[in-house]
Write an enzyme that holds these catalytic residues in place. Structure first.
Site, PDB file in Angstrom:
ATOM      1  N   HIS A  38      -3.868  75.699   8.385  1.00  0.00           N
ATOM      2  CA  HIS A  38      -3.353  75.785   9.773  1.00  0.00           C
ATOM      3  C   HIS A  38      -2.596  77.367   9.822  1.00  0.00           C
ATOM      4  O   HIS A  38      -2.473  78.134   8.944  1.00  0.00           O
ATOM      5  CB  HIS A  38      -2.180  74.809   9.776  1.00  0.00           C
ATOM      6  CG  HIS A  38      -1.163  74.899   8.480  1.00  0.00           C
ATOM      7  ND1 HIS A  38      -0.154  75.966   8.747  1.00  0.00           N
ATOM      8  CD2 HIS A  38      -1.080  74.455   7.427  1.00  0.00           C
ATOM      9  CE1 HIS A  38       0.695  75.756   7.612  1.00  0.00           C
ATOM     10  NE2 HIS A  38       0.065  74.917   6.876  1.00  0.00           N
TER      11      HIS A  38
ATOM     12  N   TRP B 207       8.341  78.175   7.735  1.00  0.00           N
ATOM     13  CA  TRP B 207       8.405  78.173   6.572  1.00  0.00           C
ATOM     14  C   TRP B 207       7.602  78.942   5.519  1.00  0.00           C
ATOM     15  O   TRP B 207       7.768  79.056   4.394  1.00  0.00           O
ATOM     16  CB  TRP B 207       8.394  76.708   6.094  1.00  0.00           C
ATOM     17  CG  TRP B 207       9.429  75.829   6.717  1.00  0.00           C
ATOM     18  CD1 TRP B 207      10.503  76.169   7.350  1.00  0.00           C
ATOM     19  CD2 TRP B 207       9.774  74.331   6.058  1.00  0.00           C
ATOM     20  NE1 TRP B 207      11.452  75.300   7.456  1.00  0.00           N
ATOM     21  CE2 TRP B 207      11.191  74.031   6.847  1.00  0.00           C
ATOM     22  CE3 TRP B 207       8.953  73.541   5.244  1.00  0.00           C
ATOM     23  CZ2 TRP B 207      11.582  73.020   6.677  1.00  0.00           C
ATOM     24  CZ3 TRP B 207       9.659  72.256   5.294  1.00  0.00           C
ATOM     25  CH2 TRP B 207      11.068  72.046   5.773  1.00  0.00           C
TER      26      TRP B 207
ATOM     27  N   GLY C  83       4.973  70.408   2.207  1.00  0.00           N
ATOM     28  CA  GLY C  83       4.834  69.092   1.710  1.00  0.00           C
ATOM     29  C   GLY C  83       4.246  68.106   2.671  1.00  0.00           C
ATOM     30  O   GLY C  83       3.874  68.765   3.947  1.00  0.00           O
TER      31      GLY C  83
ATOM     32  N   ARG D 278       1.763  70.822  12.079  1.00  0.00           N
ATOM     33  CA  ARG D 278       1.226  72.204  12.073  1.00  0.00           C
ATOM     34  C   ARG D 278      -0.164  72.375  12.299  1.00  0.00           C
ATOM     35  O   ARG D 278      -0.756  73.362  12.873  1.00  0.00           O
ATOM     36  CB  ARG D 278       1.865  72.958  11.002  1.00  0.00           C
ATOM     37  CG  ARG D 278       1.568  72.155   9.643  1.00  0.00           C
ATOM     38  CD  ARG D 278       2.541  72.759   8.464  1.00  0.00           C
ATOM     39  NE  ARG D 278       2.130  72.255   7.025  1.00  0.00           N
ATOM     40  CZ  ARG D 278       2.835  71.489   6.566  1.00  0.00           C
ATOM     41  NH1 ARG D 278       3.513  70.463   7.433  1.00  0.00           N
ATOM     42  NH2 ARG D 278       2.376  70.916   5.564  1.00  0.00           N
TER      43      ARG D 278
ATOM     44  N   GLU E 168      -1.209  67.299   3.758  1.00  0.00           N
ATOM     45  CA  GLU E 168      -0.823  68.255   2.585  1.00  0.00           C
ATOM     46  C   GLU E 168      -0.211  67.204   1.599  1.00  0.00           C
ATOM     47  O   GLU E 168       0.017  66.042   1.696  1.00  0.00           O
ATOM     48  CB  GLU E 168       0.412  69.125   2.900  1.00  0.00           C
ATOM     49  CG  GLU E 168       0.871  70.138   2.034  1.00  0.00           C
ATOM     50  CD  GLU E 168      -0.205  70.957   1.237  1.00  0.00           C
ATOM     51  OE1 GLU E 168      -1.294  70.298   0.544  1.00  0.00           O
ATOM     52  OE2 GLU E 168      -0.305  72.287   1.317  1.00  0.00           O
TER      53      GLU E 168
END
Length: 292
Positions: free
Chosen positions: A106, A111, A119, A155, A179
Site C-alpha cells: 500500500h 505511521w 499490524g 490503507r 497484515e
C-alpha cells in the site's frame, strides 16, 4: 504426529505445555496458547508448568487465546478450504493455465513515516501516499490487468481505490491478505518495543510471533491459501494485489527458500512490483523489484 490431544485441550480453553517436536508446533502457538520447549529439556518443561500454575491471570489469558486459536486455525470450514485448494491443484495439474500475480505494498501512511508498527491497526494515507497511489494507477496501465485484489485493511483498500481510478478493472477484497497481527506491539514504534524480546523473536525466523500476535508461518499459510484460491477462480488471468510488507515477505521469502533471519541480505526493495505465478505446480517466483 499432529497431536489431537493438544487441539482438544486448547478447544476447552486450556493452555498447553509441550515439547517442540513432530507436528506439535503446527497446533500450539508458542507464547500465545501455551509454551513449547526444546525436546527433552525437562527443566524448561517444568519451569513452563510452574509459570502457568503460579499465575492465574496468565492461565486465563492463554486459555482464551488457545480456544480462539483452535477455532481460527483448525475448524472444519478452514480445513475444508485448505484440502479443497490442494485437490484443485492436483486435479487441474495438466490443464490449469498459469495465473500471474503482481504483489505490491500500500501507499505511504502517517505511521510509515513514524516507523510505527501497523499490524491490524490502521493509519490514514499521507498526502504523499495519495499522490503515490494516483501515480501508480497511471504508470501500471502499461500492463494488462484482469482483476485488482486488496487486503481488507483501510490503507490497502484506499490505495487500491485510488489506483483503480486509472486502471478501471474489477476489484475484490480479500481478508486473508491483511497484515500480520503484531498483537501488543501494534501501534508502537519499534524503538518502544523491549529490545531483548524483539531480538529473541527475530532469532526464531519463521516462528517469529509478537506478544499476543500471529506467527509468520500463520501469515504464510493464509496468504498462500488466498492466492491458490484466486488462481483457481481466475485461471490464466493477470491479477494486481495491494497488500502489506509482512504478507509480501512471507510469500516471497518462502518461495526464495529463506530462513527469515535478521542476518540475511535484503531481497526486496520498497514500493516495487513482485511477480508470482500459479500454475499446475502451485506458486513460484517470476521476478522481483520491478519499478512501479
Amino acid at each position: 504426529s499432529l497431536g489431537m490431544v493438544y487441539l482438544e485441550a486448547q478447544s476447552c480453553g486450556l493452555p498447553v505445555v509441550a515439547f517442540a517436536e513432530g507436528g506439535v508446533p503446527e497446533v500450539v502457538a508458542d507464547g500465545t496458547s501455551g509454551y513449547l520447549v526444546r525436546p527433552f529439556d525437562c527443566a524448561a518443561f517444568g519451569a513452563a508448568i510452574s509459570r502457568l500454575l503460579g499465575d492465574a491471570n496468565l492461565r486465563r489469558t492463554m486459555g482464551r487465546e488457545a480456544s480462539d486459536y483452535v477455532r481460527r486455525r483448525h475448524d472444519l470450514d478452514h480445513n475444508y478450504r485448505v484440502v479443497e485448494a490442494h485437490f484443485r491443484t492436483l486435479t487441474l495439474r495438466s490443464e490449469r493455465p498459469v495465473t500471474h500475480f503482481a504483489l505490491m505494498r500500500h501507499a505511504e501512511t502517517a505511521w510509515t513515516q513514524e516507523k510505527r508498527v501497523h499490524g491490524r491497526k490502521d493509519a490514514p494515507l499521507t498526502a504523499h501516499g495519495y499522490e503515490q497511489a494516483a501515480r501508480w494507477g497511471e504508470t501500471l496501465k502499461r500492463h494488462r490487468w484482469d482483476h485488482l485484489v486488496a487486503s481488507d485493511l483501510g490503507r490497502a483498500k484506499r490505495t487500491a481505490a485510488l489506483m483503480n481510478r486509472g486502471l478501471g478493472v474489477p476489484c475484490s477484497i480479500e481478508p486473508r491478505l491483511r497484515e500480520q497481527d503484531w498483537g501488543l506491539w501494534s501501534g508502537m514504534c519499534l524503538r518502544e518495543v523491549d529490545a531483548a524480546e524483539l531480538h529473541a523473536q527475530e532469532q526464531r525466523g519463521w516462528r517469529f510471533r509478537p506478544a499476543g500476535g500471529e506467527s509468520r508461518l500463520e501469515v504464510l499459510e493464509r496468504a498462500r491459501e488466498a492466492l491458490m484460491e484466486l488462481a483457481g477462480r481466475w485461471p490464466g488471468k493477470r491479477i494486481l494485489v495491494v497488500t502489506h510488507e509482512g504478507v509480501i515477505k512471507c510469500l516471497l521469502y518462502r518461495l526464495s527458500h529463506r530462513a527469515f533471519m535478521p542476518d540475511e541480505p535484503p531481497l526486496l526493495e520498497l514500493h516495487r512490483l513482485h511477480w508470482v505465478c500459479c500454475g499446475a505446480d502451485g506458486l513460484r517466483l517470476h521476478r522481483l523489484n520491478e519499478l512501479i
